[in-house]
Design an enzyme around this catalytic site. Structure first.
Site, mmCIF file in Angstrom:
data_model
loop_
_atom_site.group_PDB
_atom_site.id
_atom_site.type_symbol
_atom_site.label_atom_id
_atom_site.label_comp_id
_atom_site.label_asym_id
_atom_site.label_seq_id
_atom_site.Cartn_x
_atom_site.Cartn_y
_atom_site.Cartn_z
ATOM 1 N N TYR B 101 0.612 -0.921 -0.142
ATOM 2 C CA TYR B 101 0.240 -0.052 0.307
ATOM 3 C C TYR B 101 1.039 0.911 -0.221
ATOM 4 O O TYR B 101 1.738 1.431 0.353
ATOM 5 C CB TYR B 101 -1.005 0.403 1.669
ATOM 6 C CG TYR B 101 -1.137 1.336 1.533
ATOM 7 C CD1 TYR B 101 -2.901 1.611 0.929
ATOM 8 C CD2 TYR B 101 -0.998 2.466 2.256
ATOM 9 C CE1 TYR B 101 -3.624 2.461 1.592
ATOM 10 C CE2 TYR B 101 -1.417 3.265 2.102
ATOM 11 C CZ TYR B 101 -2.716 3.676 1.750
ATOM 12 O OH TYR B 101 -3.142 4.653 1.933
ATOM 13 N N GLU B 189 -3.450 7.637 -3.823
ATOM 14 C CA GLU B 189 -2.960 6.634 -3.433
ATOM 15 C C GLU B 189 -3.417 5.133 -3.680
ATOM 16 O O GLU B 189 -3.943 5.102 -5.108
ATOM 17 C CB GLU B 189 -4.163 6.411 -2.396
ATOM 18 C CG GLU B 189 -4.333 5.444 -1.111
ATOM 19 C CD GLU B 189 -5.533 5.336 -0.688
ATOM 20 O OE1 GLU B 189 -5.515 5.128 0.913
ATOM 21 O OE2 GLU B 189 -6.826 4.583 -0.970
#
Lengths: 294, 379
Positions: B101, B189
């Protein structure tokens, strides 16, 4: 006493020759604020109703001793104007302009805080009013009189609403500070709470927050640790749906963060009373201070 | 402005962030043509701004043209948690060895960009943050210094990525930071950021939020649209420069200033009413802005009464009153209006309204009384 602006304020307005810049600068002067200069590049040597206009802020400082700047230029030029004021040695920069790009704001904030010589209020704020002394910005001063309640708020018109409710109950204000609804305010609740705590005239602090970010939660911790004066709060946006930006760039509920309920709970957990309507804020102020004598 | 996955990936590609090759498609035929060009297996992905769309049937792998056709047909028009799928993104299916991530966030509290990296990708990062905060490496970046190579290495080591990809993952973070700064994003993101069996680093998803205030510097971004999230009233308001958010109730709301409008919604709700919208006519609302605002509010057929709550600072109440009169001439509203004017030039504004004596317009002196009145009128 009061905070931030008073009789010693010597104001320069950037963007003074725009219609809004002119209108509000003259209103500020009519109120009694010492307006010593205006700045519009290329219009140096002109005047606005007797207020001398300069090409640069540095000139306004040199020739007129300006110590406070009100930024009224359009958003794409505003960060530049803020930094020009900072470099010119202006101590207090009040940025009214709405819609400044977030990254411009971030850079300007970082430079100001790194250099440590100026304070920025705003952007996207209504300014600061110290009733009876000086008004810098767009707050409709006629509604407010001198008194012992300090008000700090993220929203302009909400400040007027809450201030007006207090005035209806007979309260006056030491100062009213709009810190603005943008993601990177130059001055936050904690800074203004610190100033009000140290100001002998202020006996009660009213703090108006809104959804988004965690400024109210951080203020709650600060109040518990450092503020001895009573604080009454109001939070706008209890009914705001998550994920929708409610007008202010900073007002958005993301996931479970930044909700009005969470902010009210954080404040109440630290002993701060939170009014559910602006009217209730004035009632809470009454219960803290009693009915004003006059 | 929130971008769709494919819009974010196209932005990534412009900055050299490795993404699987793909094509957008708005019809089954376009989807099949895209799949044929990309080759199989390929992923057919619904373009809606909803996390977890894969679990809801919005992402399917196609092994051949027939499957691409079936999946595209099934996903286009599908309703995913209230959003209709109008667009697909067809991309080559990726082999995954590890899922990480990565993100760059505009951290308002710290007043600095925050870069995050975790080896626990592919899942809800907020859940990870809750149960195992140490699993996310975080670093605030001084925007005046920028993101340096050592920042990337430090995050990669701290997050505990596989030793052989420390450098490329660090470089990936530098590129994401570059996207964040140069496109003036408030969020970039990637979840998951994948490592392929060939040890390549790729962005398998993209979630990008751009700062609306900076779009004037990015005309190509300003044109991006998300059809699935667009509401006709919101579109109309946006085109007229108004800040409007549609809600579910029957009381139209207009105010000046975001905080006051939010407060008005709360007070109306507290009085037992249901607001139909948030509308901030903005600072310095001129008469034509009021006309536009009335048109936008009344374009919602659910509206049965309207509340104007104005406390003028930069806004002048006489301008608002004139705008309302003009709006009544042009729009001829069929629903009652409750008007509360306070602040700059309020006496003139109230006098103008009293003289005009508009049908179905009630004036109230306070916000609480105005809210009570509009709730009564809306029934």
């Amino acid at each position: 006493m009061s905070i931030l602006v008073d009789q010693s304020t010597r104001l320069v307005t950037t963007g003074i020759t725009g219609s809004e810049g002119t209108f509000h600068t003259l209103r500020n002067r009519d109120y009694g604020t010492q307006v010593v200069a205006g700045v519009t590049p290329g219009k140096g040597g002109q005047n606005v109703d007797g207020i001398p206009v300069f090409n640069t802020i540095a000139e306004a400082v040199d020739k007129q001793g300006a110590n406070t700047a009100m930024i009224f230029v359009p958003p794409r030029f505003a960060a530049d104007s803020i930094l020009e004021a900072e470099e010119a040695g202006i101590e207090l920069i009040i940025a009214i302009t709405e819609g400044i790009p977030a990254h411009d704001e971030l850079r300007a904030f970082q430079i100001i805080s790194k250099n440590g010589r100026a304070r920025l209020i705003g952007p996207n704020c209504p300014g600061v009013l110290s009733p009876g002394k000086a008004n810098v910005g767009i707050i409709p001063a006629a509604f407010f009189k001198q008194g012992n309640v300090g008000v700090v708020s993220r929203s302009g018109t909400l400040t007027y609403q809450v201030g007006n409710e207090l005035a209806q109950q007979g309260f006056g204000n030491s100062s009213i500070v709009g810190i603005g609804g943008d993601p990177v305010p130059g001055t936050d609740f904690i800074d203004v709470l610190t100033l009000f705590e140290a100001d002998p005239e202020t006996e009660l602090i009213v703090m108006c927050g809104e959804i988004g970010g965690d400024a109210e939660e951080r203020a709650a911790d600060f109040i518990a640790a450092h503020v001895t004066k009573p604080v009454v709060a109001y939070i706008a946006g209890f009914t705001a749906p998550p994920g929708k930006q409610m007008g202010h760039a900073g007002a958005i509920v993301s996931g479970s963060h930044g909700t009005a309920a969470a902010k009210a709970a954080a404040l109440e957990a630290k002993g701060v009373d939170v009014g559910r309507t602006p009217t209730e804020v004035a009632q809470l102020a009454m219960s803290k201070l009693g009915t004003p004598a006059n | 402005m929130d971008l769709l996955e494919y819009q974010g990936k196209m932005l990534f590609a412009r900055h050299g962030v490795p993404v699987p090759s793909g094509r957008p498609a708005r019809s089954v035929d376009e989807a099949v043509a895209a799949a044929e060009e990309i080759g199989y297996p390929c992923a057919v992905k619904a373009q809606v701004q909803i996390g977890g769309r894969g679990k809801l049937g919005g992402i399917k792998i196609a092994a051949d043209a027939q499957q691409a056709r079936e999946h595209a047909g099934a996903i286009l028009g599908m309703d995913i948690r209230g959003l209709t799928v109008y667009e697909l993104w067809i991309e080559g299916a990726s082999q995954i060895a590890s899922e990480y991530y990565a993100s760059v966030v505009f951290d308002r509290g710290a007043k600095a960009p925050l870069v995050m990296l975790s080896t626990r990708g592919g899942m809800d990062i907020e859940a990870v943050a809750e149960e195992d905060p140490d699993a996310i490496a975080m670093l605030h970046v001084d925007p005046l210094l920028g993101f340096q190579a050592f920042h990337g290495r430090r995050l990669a080591f701290e997050a505990g990525v596989d030793a052989d990809v420390v450098r490329p993952v660090g470089e990936m973070l530098a590129k994401l930071y570059e996207v964040f700064i140069s496109e003036e994003a408030t969020l970039v993101e990637v979840n998951p950021l994948i490592i392929t069996p060939e040890r390549e680093v790729r962005a398998l998803d993209a979630k990008v939020t751009l700062d609306n205030n900076s779009l004037f510097r990015h005309p190509e971004n300003a044109e991006l649209r998300d059809l699935s999230a667009e509401d006709p009233q919101e579109r109309m308001a946006h085109d007229r420069g108004l800040t409007y958010v549609k809600l579910d109730g029957n009381i139209g709301i207009l105010g000046n200033g975001a905080g006051l409008v939010m407060s008005t919604l709360d007070v109306v709700k507290g009085a037992g009413g249901e607001p139909a919208n948030f509308l901030d006519a903005g600072g310095g609302s001129k008469a034509d802005a009021i006309v536009s605002a009335v048109e936008v509010i009344l374009s919602d057929p659910k509206v049965e009464a309207v509340l104007f709550n104005i406390f003028g600072g930069i806004t002048r109440c006489d301008e608002v009153a004139r705008g309302l009169i003009e709006a009544f001439e042009l729009v001829k509203p069929q629903v009652p209006f409750v008007v509360r004017l306070d602040g700059t030039n309020d006496k003139q504004g109230r006098a103008i309204l009293a003289q005009a004596n508009l049908p179905g317009v009630y004036t109230e002196a306070t916000m609480d009384a105005a809210a009570a009145k509009v709730v009564e009128l809306a029934g």
